[in-house]
Design an enzyme around this catalytic site. Structure first.
Site, PDB file in Angstrom:
ATOM      1  N   HIS A  61       0.418  -1.165  -0.032  1.00 25.73           N
ATOM      2  CA  HIS A  61       0.217  -0.201   0.410  1.00 25.73           C
ATOM      3  C   HIS A  61       1.443   1.471   0.158  1.00 25.73           C
ATOM      4  O   HIS A  61       2.424   1.185  -0.193  1.00 25.73           O
ATOM      5  CB  HIS A  61      -1.045  -0.242   1.254  1.00 25.73           C
ATOM      6  CG  HIS A  61       0.085  -0.144   2.825  1.00 25.73           C
ATOM      7  ND1 HIS A  61       0.698  -0.996   3.035  1.00 25.73           N
ATOM      8  CD2 HIS A  61      -0.435   1.083   3.309  1.00 25.73           C
ATOM      9  CE1 HIS A  61       1.075  -0.617   4.303  1.00 25.73           C
ATOM     10  NE2 HIS A  61       0.638   1.134   4.876  1.00 25.73           N
ATOM     11  N   ASP A  65       5.674   4.657   5.528  1.00 23.41           N
ATOM     12  CA  ASP A  65       6.379   3.537   6.045  1.00 23.41           C
ATOM     13  C   ASP A  65       6.636   2.475   4.808  1.00 23.41           C
ATOM     14  O   ASP A  65       8.024   1.846   4.918  1.00 23.41           O
ATOM     15  CB  ASP A  65       5.745   3.623   7.327  1.00 23.41           C
ATOM     16  CG  ASP A  65       5.348   2.895   7.258  1.00 23.41           C
ATOM     17  OD1 ASP A  65       3.991   2.779   6.618  1.00 23.41           O
ATOM     18  OD2 ASP A  65       5.031   1.732   8.034  1.00 23.41           O
ATOM     19  N   HIS A  66       6.096   2.497   3.726  1.00 23.59           N
ATOM     20  CA  HIS A  66       5.944   1.186   2.498  1.00 23.59           C
ATOM     21  C   HIS A  66       6.476   1.741   1.615  1.00 23.59           C
ATOM     22  O   HIS A  66       7.239   0.594   1.069  1.00 23.59           O
ATOM     23  CB  HIS A  66       5.236   0.453   2.361  1.00 23.59           C
ATOM     24  CG  HIS A  66       4.622   0.286   3.766  1.00 23.59           C
ATOM     25  ND1 HIS A  66       4.906  -1.367   3.961  1.00 23.59           N
ATOM     26  CD2 HIS A  66       3.672   0.191   5.193  1.00 23.59           C
ATOM     27  CE1 HIS A  66       4.245  -1.334   5.556  1.00 23.59           C
ATOM     28  NE2 HIS A  66       3.778  -0.418   5.853  1.00 23.59           N
ATOM     29  N   HIS A 138      -7.032  -3.821   5.453  1.00 28.95           N
ATOM     30  CA  HIS A 138      -6.143  -1.923   6.192  1.00 28.95           C
ATOM     31  C   HIS A 138      -7.425  -0.907   6.457  1.00 28.95           C
ATOM     32  O   HIS A 138      -8.078  -1.110   5.570  1.00 28.95           O
ATOM     33  CB  HIS A 138      -5.072  -1.436   5.849  1.00 28.95           C
ATOM     34  CG  HIS A 138      -4.254  -0.837   6.645  1.00 28.95           C
ATOM     35  ND1 HIS A 138      -4.198  -0.777   7.875  1.00 28.95           N
ATOM     36  CD2 HIS A 138      -2.900  -0.099   6.111  1.00 28.95           C
ATOM     37  CE1 HIS A 138      -2.971  -0.133   7.786  1.00 28.95           C
ATOM     38  NE2 HIS A 138      -2.905   0.418   7.449  1.00 28.95           N
ATOM     39  N   ASP A 206       0.357  -4.961   7.976  1.00 26.04           N
ATOM     40  CA  ASP A 206      -0.849  -3.686   7.820  1.00 26.04           C
ATOM     41  C   ASP A 206      -2.589  -4.262   7.378  1.00 26.04           C
ATOM     42  O   ASP A 206      -3.025  -3.495   6.115  1.00 26.04           O
ATOM     43  CB  ASP A 206      -0.444  -2.637   6.777  1.00 26.04           C
ATOM     44  CG  ASP A 206       0.437  -1.520   7.228  1.00 26.04           C
ATOM     45  OD1 ASP A 206       1.839  -2.524   7.785  1.00 26.04           O
ATOM     46  OD2 ASP A 206       0.943  -1.059   7.714  1.00 26.04           O
TER      47      ASP A 206
END
Length: 303
Positions: A61, A65-66, A138, A206
Protein backbone atom coordinates in the site's frame (compact mmCIF):
# COMPACT_ATOMS: atom_id res chain seq x y z
CA UNK A 1 15.98 -22.47 -4.10
CA UNK A 2 14.46 -19.19 -2.94
CA UNK A 3 16.60 -16.87 -0.80
CA UNK A 4 14.77 -14.44 1.46
CA UNK A 5 15.92 -11.53 3.58
CA UNK A 6 13.66 -9.55 5.89
CA UNK A 7 15.47 -6.25 5.43
CA UNK A 8 13.71 -4.58 8.34
CA UNK A 9 10.96 -5.37 10.82
CA UNK A 10 9.70 -1.98 12.01
CA UNK A 11 6.45 -0.14 11.36
CA UNK A 12 5.59 3.56 11.11
CA UNK A 13 9.12 4.99 11.39
CA UNK A 14 12.71 3.78 11.19
CA UNK A 15 14.49 3.62 14.52
CA UNK A 16 18.21 3.58 15.40
CA UNK A 17 17.90 -0.12 16.17
CA UNK A 18 15.19 -1.13 13.67
CA UNK A 19 14.64 -0.51 9.97
CA UNK A 20 11.27 -0.43 8.25
CA UNK A 21 9.64 -3.64 7.11
CA UNK A 22 10.48 -4.89 3.62
CA UNK A 23 11.42 -8.19 2.01
CA UNK A 24 14.02 -8.98 -0.62
CA UNK A 25 13.75 -12.33 -2.42
CA UNK A 26 16.31 -13.83 -4.82
CA UNK A 27 15.57 -16.55 -7.34
CA UNK A 28 17.50 -17.70 -10.40
CA UNK A 29 19.57 -14.50 -10.66
CA UNK A 30 16.61 -12.16 -10.20
CA UNK A 31 15.51 -10.17 -7.15
CA UNK A 32 12.00 -9.21 -6.02
CA UNK A 33 11.54 -6.42 -3.48
CA UNK A 34 8.33 -6.04 -1.48
CA UNK A 35 7.88 -2.52 -0.04
CA UNK A 36 10.50 0.21 0.00
CA UNK A 37 10.33 2.50 3.00
CA UNK A 38 12.91 4.99 4.16
CA UNK A 39 16.27 3.29 4.69
CA UNK A 40 15.62 0.26 2.49
CA UNK A 41 18.76 0.98 0.48
CA UNK A 42 20.88 0.94 3.63
CA UNK A 43 19.36 -2.42 4.60
CA UNK A 44 20.19 -3.89 1.18
CA UNK A 45 23.75 -2.55 1.42
CA UNK A 46 24.20 -4.01 4.88
CA UNK A 47 22.97 -7.37 3.62
CA UNK A 48 25.43 -7.25 0.74
CA UNK A 49 22.90 -8.11 -1.95
CA UNK A 50 23.07 -6.07 -5.15
CA UNK A 51 20.63 -3.46 -6.44
CA UNK A 52 20.92 -4.14 -10.17
CA UNK A 53 19.24 -7.61 -10.10
CA UNK A 54 16.02 -6.09 -8.67
CA UNK A 55 13.56 -6.72 -11.50
CA UNK A 56 10.28 -6.40 -9.58
CA UNK A 57 9.11 -4.08 -6.80
CA UNK A 58 5.77 -4.86 -5.13
CA UNK A 59 3.94 -2.45 -2.85
CA UNK A 60 1.45 -3.54 -0.24
CA UNK A 61 0.00 0.00 0.00
CA UNK A 62 1.07 3.62 -0.18
CA UNK A 63 1.65 4.68 3.41
CA UNK A 64 5.00 6.42 3.71
CA UNK A 65 6.73 3.70 5.72
CA UNK A 66 6.22 1.35 2.76
CA UNK A 67 7.15 3.53 -0.22
CA UNK A 68 9.10 6.67 0.78
CA UNK A 69 12.46 5.07 0.00
CA UNK A 70 11.58 4.50 -3.64
CA UNK A 71 13.01 7.68 -5.30
CA UNK A 72 16.47 7.08 -3.90
CA UNK A 73 16.39 3.41 -4.90
CA UNK A 74 15.42 4.34 -8.46
CA UNK A 75 18.37 6.74 -8.66
CA UNK A 76 20.70 4.02 -7.36
CA UNK A 77 19.41 1.56 -9.97
CA UNK A 78 20.06 4.18 -12.63
CA UNK A 79 23.58 4.78 -11.35
CA UNK A 80 24.16 1.02 -11.51
CA UNK A 81 23.74 1.30 -15.30
CA UNK A 82 20.49 -0.61 -15.32
CA UNK A 83 18.74 -0.46 -18.69
CA UNK A 84 16.34 -3.41 -18.41
CA UNK A 85 12.67 -2.65 -17.67
CA UNK A 86 11.62 -2.56 -14.00
CA UNK A 87 8.22 -4.03 -13.15
CA UNK A 88 6.22 -2.41 -10.34
CA UNK A 89 3.14 -4.04 -8.84
CA UNK A 90 0.73 -2.34 -6.44
CA UNK A 91 -2.83 -1.23 -5.72
CA UNK A 92 -4.73 1.09 -8.02
CA UNK A 93 -3.07 4.49 -8.29
CA UNK A 94 0.44 3.02 -8.53
CA UNK A 95 1.54 4.97 -11.61
CA UNK A 96 0.25 8.27 -10.22
CA UNK A 97 1.93 7.75 -6.84
CA UNK A 98 5.27 6.66 -8.32
CA UNK A 99 5.37 9.47 -10.86
CA UNK A 100 4.68 11.98 -8.07
CA UNK A 101 7.66 10.62 -6.14
CA UNK A 102 9.77 10.76 -9.30
CA UNK A 103 9.84 14.55 -9.25
CA UNK A 104 13.28 14.09 -7.70
CA UNK A 105 14.19 11.17 -9.98
CA UNK A 106 12.77 12.20 -13.38
CA UNK A 107 15.44 10.84 -15.72
CA UNK A 108 16.13 7.13 -15.54
CA UNK A 109 17.98 4.94 -18.08
CA UNK A 110 15.36 2.17 -17.80
CA UNK A 111 11.61 2.03 -18.40
CA UNK A 112 9.13 1.29 -15.60
CA UNK A 113 6.25 -1.09 -16.31
CA UNK A 114 3.25 -0.60 -14.02
CA UNK A 115 0.89 -3.39 -13.05
CA UNK A 116 -1.98 -1.91 -11.06
CA UNK A 117 -3.96 -4.45 -9.06
CA UNK A 118 -7.70 -4.16 -9.62
CA UNK A 119 -9.01 -7.56 -8.55
CA UNK A 120 -9.18 -9.05 -5.08
CA UNK A 121 -6.63 -11.63 -6.18
CA UNK A 122 -4.26 -11.59 -9.13
CA UNK A 123 -1.41 -13.82 -10.26
CA UNK A 124 1.60 -12.42 -12.12
CA UNK A 125 4.32 -14.73 -13.53
CA UNK A 126 7.76 -13.14 -13.15
CA UNK A 127 11.39 -14.24 -13.08
CA UNK A 128 10.53 -17.92 -13.40
CA UNK A 129 8.19 -17.92 -10.41
CA UNK A 130 4.67 -16.72 -9.61
CA UNK A 131 3.63 -13.71 -7.56
CA UNK A 132 0.10 -13.82 -6.19
CA UNK A 133 -1.38 -10.60 -4.82
CA UNK A 134 -4.38 -10.78 -2.49
CA UNK A 135 -6.44 -8.02 -0.88
CA UNK A 136 -6.23 -7.73 2.90
CA UNK A 137 -8.03 -5.57 5.47
CA UNK A 138 -6.35 -2.23 6.30
CA UNK A 139 -7.68 1.32 6.46
CA UNK A 140 -6.54 1.88 2.86
CA UNK A 141 -6.43 -0.57 -0.05
CA UNK A 142 -3.68 -3.03 0.83
CA UNK A 143 -2.41 -6.32 -0.60
CA UNK A 144 -0.41 -9.25 0.67
CA UNK A 145 1.86 -11.24 -1.65
CA UNK A 146 2.98 -14.81 -2.08
CA UNK A 147 6.03 -15.87 -4.07
CA UNK A 148 5.78 -19.42 -5.38
CA UNK A 149 8.27 -21.56 -7.26
CA UNK A 150 6.68 -24.53 -8.99
CA UNK A 151 8.40 -27.89 -9.37
CA UNK A 152 7.73 -30.18 -12.28
CA UNK A 153 7.29 -33.90 -11.89
CA UNK A 154 10.09 -36.43 -12.30
CA UNK A 155 11.03 -37.68 -15.73
CA UNK A 156 9.16 -40.95 -16.35
CA UNK A 157 10.89 -43.23 -18.87
CA UNK A 158 7.96 -45.59 -19.04
CA UNK A 159 5.56 -42.76 -19.76
CA UNK A 160 7.81 -41.40 -22.50
CA UNK A 161 8.00 -44.84 -24.12
CA UNK A 162 4.26 -45.39 -23.76
CA UNK A 163 3.70 -42.13 -25.64
CA UNK A 164 6.12 -43.27 -28.38
CA UNK A 165 8.42 -40.30 -27.89
CA UNK A 166 11.89 -40.65 -29.36
CA UNK A 167 14.80 -40.33 -26.95
CA UNK A 168 16.23 -37.33 -28.80
CA UNK A 169 13.30 -35.22 -27.55
CA UNK A 170 13.39 -36.32 -23.91
CA UNK A 171 15.79 -33.67 -22.58
CA UNK A 172 13.95 -30.79 -24.25
CA UNK A 173 10.58 -31.98 -22.99
CA UNK A 174 11.95 -32.48 -19.49
CA UNK A 175 12.95 -28.79 -19.48
CA UNK A 176 9.38 -27.79 -20.31
CA UNK A 177 9.74 -27.19 -24.03
CA UNK A 178 6.84 -27.86 -26.39
CA UNK A 179 7.90 -29.51 -29.66
CA UNK A 180 5.82 -29.29 -32.82
CA UNK A 181 6.23 -32.20 -35.24
CA UNK A 182 4.55 -32.66 -38.63
CA UNK A 183 2.08 -35.19 -37.22
CA UNK A 184 1.67 -34.12 -33.55
CA UNK A 185 2.67 -31.81 -30.72
CA UNK A 186 4.86 -33.06 -27.88
CA UNK A 187 4.45 -31.53 -24.41
CA UNK A 188 6.30 -32.03 -21.15
CA UNK A 189 3.35 -33.75 -19.45
CA UNK A 190 3.90 -36.64 -21.89
CA UNK A 191 7.22 -37.52 -20.19
CA UNK A 192 6.83 -36.20 -16.64
CA UNK A 193 5.12 -37.62 -13.57
CA UNK A 194 2.80 -35.63 -11.28
CA UNK A 195 3.89 -32.13 -10.28
CA UNK A 196 5.91 -32.12 -7.06
CA UNK A 197 5.62 -29.76 -4.11
CA UNK A 198 7.20 -26.40 -4.85
CA UNK A 199 8.32 -23.52 -2.62
CA UNK A 200 6.01 -20.89 -1.17
CA UNK A 201 6.60 -17.75 0.88
CA UNK A 202 3.80 -15.40 1.98
CA UNK A 203 4.28 -11.78 3.06
CA UNK A 204 1.45 -9.76 4.55
CA UNK A 205 1.42 -6.65 6.70
CA UNK A 206 -0.81 -3.74 7.76
CA UNK A 207 -4.00 -5.74 8.08
CA UNK A 208 -6.49 -7.34 10.39
CA UNK A 209 -6.79 -11.15 10.16
CA UNK A 210 -8.52 -12.00 6.87
CA UNK A 211 -9.76 -15.09 5.07
CA UNK A 212 -7.63 -14.10 2.06
CA UNK A 213 -4.52 -14.51 4.19
CA UNK A 214 -5.58 -17.97 5.28
CA UNK A 215 -6.32 -19.20 1.78
CA UNK A 216 -3.13 -17.81 0.28
CA UNK A 217 -0.86 -18.86 3.13
CA UNK A 218 -2.14 -22.44 3.16
CA UNK A 219 0.79 -24.86 3.56
CA UNK A 220 3.38 -22.12 2.95
CA UNK A 221 7.00 -22.89 3.81
CA UNK A 222 7.34 -19.45 5.38
CA UNK A 223 4.77 -16.85 6.40
CA UNK A 224 6.06 -13.35 7.17
CA UNK A 225 3.20 -11.59 8.91
CA UNK A 226 2.56 -8.35 10.69
CA UNK A 227 2.61 -8.46 14.46
CA UNK A 228 2.25 -4.80 15.31
CA UNK A 229 1.68 -5.41 19.01
CA UNK A 230 2.94 -8.02 21.44
CA UNK A 231 1.27 -6.50 24.47
CA UNK A 232 -2.07 -8.29 25.02
CA UNK A 233 -3.69 -5.09 26.29
CA UNK A 234 -3.21 -3.45 22.87
CA UNK A 235 -5.71 -5.70 21.09
CA UNK A 236 -8.28 -2.86 20.99
CA UNK A 237 -5.72 -0.53 19.42
CA UNK A 238 -4.94 -3.15 16.77
CA UNK A 239 -8.63 -3.41 15.93
CA UNK A 240 -9.08 0.37 15.79
CA UNK A 241 -6.17 1.00 13.42
CA UNK A 242 -6.56 -2.27 11.49
CA UNK A 243 -3.34 -3.94 12.48
CA UNK A 244 -2.60 -7.31 14.04
CA UNK A 245 -1.25 -8.69 17.31
CA UNK A 246 1.35 -11.42 17.69
CA UNK A 247 -1.35 -13.79 18.89
CA UNK A 248 -3.65 -13.16 15.91
CA UNK A 249 -0.76 -13.74 13.49
CA UNK A 250 0.12 -16.99 15.26
CA UNK A 251 -3.52 -18.10 15.05
CA UNK A 252 -3.54 -17.49 11.30
CA UNK A 253 -0.28 -19.41 10.85
CA UNK A 254 -1.65 -22.36 12.80
CA UNK A 255 -4.90 -22.46 10.85
CA UNK A 256 -3.12 -22.08 7.49
CA UNK A 257 -0.75 -24.95 8.30
CA UNK A 258 2.43 -23.02 7.47
CA UNK A 259 5.83 -24.45 8.31
CA UNK A 260 7.26 -21.35 9.99
CA UNK A 261 6.08 -17.84 10.96
CA UNK A 262 8.18 -14.67 11.20
CA UNK A 263 6.60 -11.68 12.90
CA UNK A 264 7.33 -8.19 11.60
CA UNK A 265 6.13 -4.56 11.36
CA UNK A 266 6.52 -3.89 15.06
CA UNK A 267 5.13 -0.78 16.70
CA UNK A 268 7.88 1.73 17.66
CA UNK A 269 6.75 1.25 21.27
CA UNK A 270 7.57 -2.48 21.11
CA UNK A 271 11.22 -2.68 22.11
CA UNK A 272 11.70 -6.36 22.95
CA UNK A 273 9.40 -8.62 20.87
CA UNK A 274 11.20 -11.71 22.14
CA UNK A 275 9.66 -11.15 25.58
CA UNK A 276 6.28 -12.29 24.28
CA UNK A 277 7.40 -15.39 22.41
CA UNK A 278 6.63 -17.88 25.18
CA UNK A 279 2.92 -17.10 25.05
CA UNK A 280 2.86 -16.78 21.25
CA UNK A 281 4.49 -20.19 20.82
CA UNK A 282 1.67 -21.74 22.81
CA UNK A 283 -0.52 -20.84 19.82
CA UNK A 284 1.99 -21.67 17.07
CA UNK A 285 5.23 -23.28 18.14
CA UNK A 286 7.22 -22.43 15.01
CA UNK A 287 6.93 -18.67 15.47
CA UNK A 288 10.09 -16.54 15.27
CA UNK A 289 10.44 -12.84 16.06
CA UNK A 290 11.58 -11.04 12.93
CA UNK A 291 14.74 -8.96 13.08
CA UNK A 292 16.58 -6.76 10.62
CA UNK A 293 18.52 -8.85 8.12
CA UNK A 294 16.93 -12.16 9.12
CA UNK A 295 17.64 -14.52 6.23
CA UNK A 296 16.68 -17.99 5.11
CA UNK A 297 16.89 -20.21 2.05
CA UNK A 298 13.87 -22.29 1.08
CA UNK A 299 14.70 -25.53 -0.70
CA UNK A 300 12.68 -28.12 -2.54
CA UNK A 301 11.79 -31.12 -0.41
CA UNK A 302 13.94 -34.18 -1.03
CA UNK A 303 12.19 -36.89 -3.04
Amino acid sequence: MLELCLLGCGGMMPLPYRKLTSLLARYNGHSILIDCGEGTQVAIKEKGWGFKPIDVICFTHYHADHISGLPGLLLTLGNAQRTEPLLMIGPRGLERVVNSLRVIAPDLPFPIIFHELREKEEEIPVCGCRIRAFRVNHNVTCYGYSIEVDRAGKFDVNKAKANNIEMKYWNRLQKGETITLPDRILTSDMVLGPQRKGIKCVYTTDTRPARSILSNAKNADLMICEGMYGEPEKKAKAVEYKHMTFYEAAGLAKEAGVRELWLTHYSPSLVHPEEYMEEVKKIFADTRPGQDGKTTTLLFEED
